[in-house]
Write a protein that holds these residues in place. Structure first.
Motif, short mmCIF file in Angstrom:
data_model
loop_
_atom_site.label_atom_id
_atom_site.label_comp_id
_atom_site.label_asym_id
_atom_site.label_seq_id
_atom_site.Cartn_x
_atom_site.Cartn_y
_atom_site.Cartn_z
N LEU A 126 0.88 -1.05 -0.19
CA LEU A 126 -0.04 0.02 -0.02
C LEU A 126 0.90 1.15 0.12
CD1 LEU A 126 -2.72 1.57 0.38
CD2 LEU A 126 -2.37 1.20 2.81
N ASP A 127 2.00 1.09 0.83
CA ASP A 127 2.90 2.32 0.78
C ASP A 127 3.49 2.78 -0.56
OD1 ASP A 127 4.67 4.48 2.12
OD2 ASP A 127 6.18 2.89 1.47
N ARG A 128 3.75 1.72 -1.19
CA ARG A 128 4.52 1.67 -2.30
C ARG A 128 3.55 2.13 -3.50
NH1 ARG A 128 8.60 3.96 -2.51
NH2 ARG A 128 7.58 4.45 -0.65
N TYR A 129 2.22 1.68 -3.47
CA TYR A 129 1.10 2.16 -4.30
C TYR A 129 0.76 3.77 -4.10
CZ TYR A 129 -3.47 2.37 -6.42
OH TYR A 129 -4.73 2.80 -6.90
N LEU A 130 0.82 4.28 -2.90
CA LEU A 130 0.50 5.50 -2.95
C LEU A 130 1.92 6.29 -3.21
CD1 LEU A 130 -1.25 5.44 0.58
CD2 LEU A 130 -2.48 5.70 -1.49
N ALA A 131 3.10 5.90 -3.18
CA ALA A 131 4.08 6.66 -3.46
C ALA A 131 4.38 7.06 -4.66
CB ALA A 131 5.44 6.00 -2.60
N ARG A 226 -1.04 -2.05 -11.36
CA ARG A 226 -1.13 -0.74 -11.69
C ARG A 226 0.14 0.07 -11.48
NH1 ARG A 226 -2.87 3.93 -13.92
NH2 ARG A 226 -3.03 5.63 -12.53
N VAL A 227 1.19 -0.25 -10.47
CA VAL A 227 2.24 0.53 -10.13
C VAL A 227 3.06 0.58 -11.30
CG1 VAL A 227 4.53 0.47 -8.77
CG2 VAL A 227 2.21 0.52 -7.82
N LEU A 228 3.39 -0.79 -11.91
CA LEU A 228 4.09 -0.97 -13.21
C LEU A 228 3.60 -0.22 -14.29
CD1 LEU A 228 4.56 -5.08 -12.81
CD2 LEU A 228 6.30 -3.24 -12.42
N VAL A 229 2.43 -0.05 -14.47
CA VAL A 229 1.94 1.00 -15.27
C VAL A 229 2.13 2.30 -15.29
CG1 VAL A 229 -0.30 2.09 -16.60
CG2 VAL A 229 -0.23 -0.48 -16.01
N VAL A 230 2.33 2.87 -14.04
CA VAL A 230 2.71 4.27 -13.82
C VAL A 230 4.25 4.30 -13.99
CG1 VAL A 230 3.00 5.94 -11.92
CG2 VAL A 230 1.04 4.45 -12.14
N GLY A 239 14.89 7.40 -12.60
CA GLY A 239 13.79 7.16 -11.66
C GLY A 239 13.00 6.03 -12.11
N ARG A 240 12.73 5.63 -13.27
CA ARG A 240 11.89 4.39 -13.38
C ARG A 240 12.94 3.17 -13.02
NH1 ARG A 240 11.28 5.65 -18.49
NH2 ARG A 240 12.89 4.82 -19.54
N HIS A 241 14.08 3.09 -12.93
CA HIS A 241 14.89 2.34 -12.64
C HIS A 241 14.84 2.02 -11.09
CE1 HIS A 241 18.37 -0.94 -12.62
NE2 HIS A 241 18.93 -0.08 -11.73
N LYS A 242 14.93 3.06 -10.56
CA LYS A 242 14.92 2.77 -8.86
C LYS A 242 13.66 2.54 -8.32
CE LYS A 242 15.60 5.83 -4.88
NZ LYS A 242 15.93 7.04 -4.15
N ALA A 243 12.56 3.00 -9.16
CA ALA A 243 11.18 2.58 -8.77
C ALA A 243 10.94 1.36 -9.06
CB ALA A 243 10.10 3.32 -9.37
N PHE A 244 11.55 0.72 -10.15
CA PHE A 244 11.08 -0.55 -10.39
C PHE A 244 12.06 -1.72 -9.55
CE2 PHE A 244 12.39 -4.68 -12.84
CZ PHE A 244 11.24 -5.01 -13.42
#
Length: 325
Positions: A126-131, A226-230, A239-244
């Motif tokens: 949930l935390d990662r989804y909101l972030a 949903r997170v992966l789509v974002v 930023g994409r690499h760190k989030a992934f």
């Protein structure tokens, strides 16, 4: 080792945890020698993550707050199970006799910590989804008070589940000699010793598995889709690499945890082989917890940077060397 009449033993003073006492002594000593370093590494890894999350100001964020809490729960989880299991490898054949209260306490702590961990992994998702999906609102949503409230809810939820399941099982009369064919007082291994009708307890156990294992994993997978789509829509490659990497680490741990637990507990007693469960327990007690700190530290640059800062602070000469590299 105590002996009881098999048919009329209804109020035991103790159980006997058989473990691998029937195996040759040389093999049991070898297992002890192999598993003790894994246990120490698991404990050290989780305590390291907890220590870094507390000590480094750069990690005082909701994500590392929950990661530190997860490491604390995991360290407590291994402390409840592993030392007694390792001791059993060195004891003479016949198993470990434990008082009924000790068996119930071990089961209760195991369920409480395991249940809290299941809920905590869902909270981290949930935390990662909101972030990632709502970055502009994230600081207002995930406040310090909410973080502590979510952590408390996870612990209370796990404790209530543990009290309910343990009470439901130990109110039954027992027979079959009180011989627990496992390495600890696991729910199915104790429940199978109960006399009479235990259908209610089996249904409660399966319902708990559905609520704590299947449902959270489904929610995590849906939220991360949903997170992966974002993430794929993020402009910068860095930023994409760190989030992934963050999502991949948590998703790997979640699949390992929920997958192993589901395979172990989301089955009726009639389809179980306690001998197979006992062997599988060597994996989910000793190997799976070791992977968690490795996944979170090896793939996480923030944790690596925090470790470097802590080490550099204690040995100032390393600061210049770190800057040169």
């Amino acid at each position: 080792m105590s002996h009881w009449p098999g048919s009329n033993w209804t109020s035991p003073g103790e159980f006997v945890i058989l473990g691998f006492s029937g195996w040759p002594q040389g093999l049991r000593v070898l297992l002890f020698t192999l598993l003790l370093p894994l246990y120490l590494a698991t404990l050290a890894g989780n305590l390291l993550i907890l220590g870094l999350a507390l000590a480094d100001p750069a990690l005082h964020t909701p994500m590392y707050f929950f990661l530190g809490a997860l490491s604390a729960v995991e360290a407590a989880y291994t402390l409840v199970l592993t030392p007694r299991m390792l001791t059993g490898f060195l004891l003479p054949p016949g198993g470990q006799a434990v008082a009924t209260s000790t068996c119930a306490a071990q089961m209760g702590l195991f369920v409480a910590l395991g249940g809290s961990e299941c809920l905590l992994l869902a909270t981290m998702a949930l935390d990662r989804y909101l972030a990632i999906c709502y970055p502009l609102y994230y600081p207002q949503l995930m406040t310090t008070g909410l973080c502590w409230g979510l952590l408390a809810s996870c612990c209370v939820g796990g404790s209530v589940l543990a009290l309910s399941l343990t009470t439901a099982i130990f109110q039954l009369p027992f027979c079959h000699g009180g011989l627990v064919n496992h390495v600890f007082c696991d729910l199915p291994a104790v429940l199978v010793l109960a006399c009479g009708n235990r259908a209610l307890q089996e249904h409660v156990l399966l319902a708990a598995c559905l609520l704590l294992l299947v449902l959270p994993l489904v929610l995590i997978l849906l939220s991360y889709s949903r997170v992966l789509v974002v993430i794929l829509g993020i402009g910068g490659a860095a930023g994409r690499h760190k989030a992934f990497n963050t999502v991949a680490s948590h998703l790997t741990v979640a699949v390992l945890h929920y997958g192993c637990a589901t395979a172990m507990y989301a089955r009726p007693l009639s389809s179980r082989s306690l001998e197979e469960d006992k062997l599988v327990s060597l994996i989910y007690i000793n190997l799976t917890p070791l992977l968690y700190p490795a996944i979170y530290t090896l793939r996480n640059r923030d944790m690596q940077g925090a470790l470097l800062r802590v080490v550099s602070h204690r040995t100032p000469g390393m600061v210049h060397q770190a800057e040169l590299t």
